[in-house]
Enzyme design. Sequence first.
Site, PDB file in Angstrom:
ATOM      1  N   GLU A 275       0.855  -1.193   0.000  1.00 53.77           N
ATOM      2  CA  GLU A 275       0.000   0.000   0.000  1.00 53.77           C
ATOM      3  C   GLU A 275       0.883   1.232   0.000  1.00 53.77           C
ATOM      4  O   GLU A 275       1.902   1.267   0.709  1.00 53.77           O
ATOM      5  CB  GLU A 275      -0.903   0.086   1.244  1.00 53.77           C
ATOM      6  CG  GLU A 275      -2.011  -0.910   1.340  1.00 53.77           C
ATOM      7  CD  GLU A 275      -2.848  -0.698   2.613  1.00 53.77           C
ATOM      8  OE1 GLU A 275      -2.687   0.365   3.266  1.00 53.77           O
ATOM      9  OE2 GLU A 275      -3.644  -1.590   2.955  1.00 53.77           O
ATOM     10  N   GLU A 324     -13.735   5.730  -0.524  1.00 53.01           N
ATOM     11  CA  GLU A 324     -14.638   4.795   0.153  1.00 53.01           C
ATOM     12  C   GLU A 324     -15.335   5.530   1.298  1.00 53.01           C
ATOM     13  O   GLU A 324     -14.725   5.838   2.326  1.00 53.01           O
ATOM     14  CB  GLU A 324     -13.850   3.586   0.672  1.00 53.01           C
ATOM     15  CG  GLU A 324     -13.177   2.793  -0.448  1.00 53.01           C
ATOM     16  CD  GLU A 324     -12.258   1.701   0.071  1.00 53.01           C
ATOM     17  OE1 GLU A 324     -12.755   0.782   0.761  1.00 53.01           O
ATOM     18  OE2 GLU A 324     -11.042   1.766  -0.206  1.00 53.01           O
ATOM     19  N   LYS A 327     -15.427   4.576   5.370  1.00 51.35           N
ATOM     20  CA  LYS A 327     -14.226   4.455   6.188  1.00 51.35           C
ATOM     21  C   LYS A 327     -14.154   5.613   7.176  1.00 51.35           C
ATOM     22  O   LYS A 327     -14.734   6.684   6.971  1.00 51.35           O
ATOM     23  CB  LYS A 327     -12.974   4.435   5.303  1.00 51.35           C
ATOM     24  CG  LYS A 327     -12.906   3.253   4.334  1.00 51.35           C
ATOM     25  CD  LYS A 327     -11.520   3.033   3.772  1.00 51.35           C
ATOM     26  CE  LYS A 327     -10.631   2.399   4.812  1.00 51.35           C
ATOM     27  NZ  LYS A 327      -9.328   1.967   4.253  1.00 51.35           N
ATOM     28  N   GLU A 332      -9.552   8.988   5.603  1.00 50.70           N
ATOM     29  CA  GLU A 332      -9.510   7.639   5.034  1.00 50.70           C
ATOM     30  C   GLU A 332     -10.507   7.465   3.891  1.00 50.70           C
ATOM     31  O   GLU A 332     -10.412   6.510   3.118  1.00 50.70           O
ATOM     32  CB  GLU A 332      -9.798   6.601   6.121  1.00 50.70           C
ATOM     33  CG  GLU A 332      -8.717   6.478   7.176  1.00 50.70           C
ATOM     34  CD  GLU A 332      -7.517   5.662   6.703  1.00 50.70           C
ATOM     35  OE1 GLU A 332      -7.592   5.063   5.624  1.00 50.70           O
ATOM     36  OE2 GLU A 332      -6.508   5.637   7.435  1.00 50.70           O
TER      37      GLU A 332
END
Length: 372
Positions: A275, A324, A327, A332
């Site tokens: 990541e 997203e 999150k 995030e």
Amino acid sequence: MASFSSRSRTCSLTAAMLLLLGVIFMANLDMTGAQVGICYGMMGNNLPPATEVIALYKQHNIKRMRLYDPNQAALNALRGSGIEVMLGVPNSDLQRLSNPSDANSWVKNNVLNFWPSVRFRYIAVGNEISPVNGGTSWMAPFVLPALVNVFNAVRAAGLQDQIKVSIAVDMTLIGTSYPPSAGAFRGDVISYLAPIVGHLSYAKTPLFANIYTYFSYSGNPRDISLPYALFTSPSVLVWDSGRGYQNLFDAMLDSLYSALERLGGGNTLDVVVSESGWPSAGGFGTTSDNAGTYLSNLIRHVKGGTPKRPGKAIETYIFAMFDENQKQPELEKHFGAFSPNKQPKYNLNFGGQRNWDISAELNATVSLKSDM
């Protein structure tokens, strides 16, 4: 009969073309080694269906994917796509997979039932487990047995050379990171990591590491400059044992290499960056410009290695495919390279096109220009 001058020009052009072919061949080799993937997270209630996501990967020439759990819709959509997959064992499954029979069943149901139409490259057994992190510490005793059991299940199927099994760590396990040559793990995680590193060395499998210059920068902007974190520093900012560091990413990765060497991993244990990314909103230093700059520079940079391991491409997975919205905390939600409506947030080049500007002079000089 051709004149000497004509033969000379022909030989020069032939030599130029041979040189050109060699350069293109090496460039293509390098591009393959440095292939950048993207993590496909699903913590959003407005994301496109898996079939459309796979089509989006293919449309943008994204040839590798990290999938955090064996989502059956995603795995079925991946059949025949040619996309290489890092498949995750969720943290919630670690205790169960410390039983060999359950690990065999997991591999059968989620890997063998899809192989080879789904091109599994890696299995990541757990993500960011730490024996000193209160939220995940209870899972730490299950990581090594689950890792070994999944590896044994893959080996029993004769796929240990095609599918490598490892774990994904974050950089909070590093106790000393500066200078990079002094990199070392925290003393209170050594007993947890040492047998894992020993197994990975035995299995000739890379360690997966989630590396974010963003969090290092945002946590210490006084000592870490934004250009150093974004790959935009015009000159070397850190010298260490004769090695010059122009960006924080290299320094962090080399500190991890040094820590692995101190733990017995030697200088042959590889690291896959599982990541890396930069949020576009929600926190200090989070802008679309910064995020786009980081990602585009990351894609270019990982082809060339680090000062400690120069010339060795760094396999890297961008976090993440989409913003997203489920999150937490807020920042995030904003790591996506794409919006949920499938529109790209940044102009990123994943290697789909290579446009060369070629000139061959009569003296056999070749000039190459790439947009990569």
